[in-house]
Design a protein around this motif. Structure first.
Motif, PDB file in Angstrom:
ATOM      1  N   PRO A  15       0.859  -1.180   0.000  1.00  0.00           N
ATOM      2  CA  PRO A  15       0.000   0.000   0.000  1.00  0.00           C
ATOM      3  C   PRO A  15       0.896   1.231   0.000  1.00  0.00           C
ATOM      4  O   PRO A  15       2.106   1.130  -0.211  1.00  0.00           O
ATOM      5  CB  PRO A  15      -0.761  -0.141   1.332  1.00  0.00           C
ATOM      6  N   GLN A  16       0.345   2.382   0.258  1.00  0.00           N
ATOM      7  CA  GLN A  16       1.155   3.595   0.328  1.00  0.00           C
ATOM      8  C   GLN A  16       2.194   3.422   1.437  1.00  0.00           C
ATOM      9  O   GLN A  16       1.852   3.136   2.582  1.00  0.00           O
ATOM     10  CB  GLN A  16       0.247   4.794   0.616  1.00  0.00           C
ATOM     11  N   TRP A  38      -2.997   2.587   4.579  1.00  0.00           N
ATOM     12  CA  TRP A  38      -3.775   1.727   3.693  1.00  0.00           C
ATOM     13  C   TRP A  38      -5.265   1.996   3.841  1.00  0.00           C
ATOM     14  O   TRP A  38      -5.745   2.423   4.893  1.00  0.00           O
ATOM     15  CB  TRP A  38      -3.454   0.263   3.946  1.00  0.00           C
ATOM     16  N   ILE A  40      -8.228  -0.314   2.254  1.00  0.00           N
ATOM     17  CA  ILE A  40      -8.528  -1.497   1.439  1.00  0.00           C
ATOM     18  C   ILE A  40     -10.028  -1.747   1.460  1.00  0.00           C
ATOM     19  O   ILE A  40     -10.658  -1.738   2.525  1.00  0.00           O
ATOM     20  CB  ILE A  40      -7.757  -2.718   1.983  1.00  0.00           C
ATOM     21  N   SER A  46      -4.545  -7.138   2.010  1.00  0.00           N
ATOM     22  CA  SER A  46      -3.226  -6.998   1.381  1.00  0.00           C
ATOM     23  C   SER A  46      -2.202  -7.655   2.294  1.00  0.00           C
ATOM     24  O   SER A  46      -1.984  -7.202   3.416  1.00  0.00           O
ATOM     25  CB  SER A  46      -2.890  -5.520   1.175  1.00  0.00           C
TER      26      SER A  46
END
Length: 262
Positions: A15-16, A38, A40, A46
């Motif tokens: 993620p970021q 994140w 989601i 993830s």
């Protein structure tokens, strides 16, 4: 600072994620700070797989603050929903002030008493533009106050870790001890007190991280060449190290290292 994806087995699936340098006043205590964020969608997750640095991490999340020990194998975390974490990869000089026996934290995460820290970091993370930098400043200020002045033995431990994790010419504890002008036994005690792993294990972790990065990034590079360049006896030695720590072979990793399809 090293490649921001070093130690991340599947960076394309992150993620970021950000790695930020620590403020100068705690440079002896923190290698870098890291912040994943994140969001989601419901019903999905993830999975993040790491071959972590041989070090402890102080981590603040919305649910509290934890001290995460060094690892002896690959680790993973399944992310769901929305969240963030603000972590500091600790240099050895910070460890003695946080735990008496870092070896008892191997492959473990423990809640760490830090009154007010979680709330202060959470406020910084919700403060708009520049929130990551503010969160790092809050965490590092707390750590600097907690540790205080860094004594000479702790600085020596920092030099040990830097040598073991950055110099490709250091392939044995004996070589590291000679470079640091200490006995092998002193080197071992230093690593045990400030990291919880042996010097040999730290060297193996550096080579494994480097091998994973090369295998992932250079699909055409022969695995035997990777093994030789990183100081493994042969390709079988590299494969054995992969299986022991990661649970799969270099060939399997190369085949699976691309982005995961939805």
């Amino acid at each position: 600072m090293v490649d921001p994806t070093r130690g991340v087995l599947y960076p394309a699936r992150l993620p970021q994620f950000h790695r930020l340098p620590p403020p100068a006043q705690v440079a002896e205590l923190v290698e870098w700070c890291w912040i994943p964020e994140w969001d989601i969608e419901p019903g999905r997750s993830s999975r993040q797989d790491l071959v972590s640095f041989p070090a402890l991490n102080l981590v603040v999340e919305s649910g509290g603050t934890v001290l995460s020990g060094a690892t002896t194998r690959a680790s993973s975390r399944e992310l769901t929903g929305r969240g963030w974490a603000v972590g500091a990869l600790l240099r050895p000089a910070a460890v003695a002030a946080l735990t008496e026996e870092p070896s008892t934290l191997l492959d473990r995460v423990e809640a760490y008493p830090a009154p007010g820290l979680t709330e202060a970091v959470a406020r910084a993370m919700s403060s708009g533009e520049g929130h990551r930098e503010r969160a790092v400043a809050v965490l590092c200020a707390w750590l600097g106050e907690r540790v205080g002045e860094v004594p000479a033995p702790a600085r020596h431990a920092n030099a040990m870790a830097e040598l073991l994790m950055s110099d490709p010419d250091i392939r044995t504890p004996e070589q590291a001890a000679a470079r640091l002008a200490v006995s092998v036994r002193t080197l071992q005690r230093m690593a045990h007190r400030h990291v919880g792993l042996s010097p040999a294990a730290m060297i193996r972790r550096r080579r494994l991280q480097e091998a994973a990065e090369r295998i992932r990034s250079h699909a055409d590079t022969d695995l035997a060449t990777v093994a030789v360049e990183l100081g493994y006896a042969d390709q079988s030695h590299l494969a054995n190290d992969f299986r022991a720590v990661l649970g799969f072979t270099p060939s399997a990793y190369r085949a699976d290292a691309g982005p995961r399809r939805a």
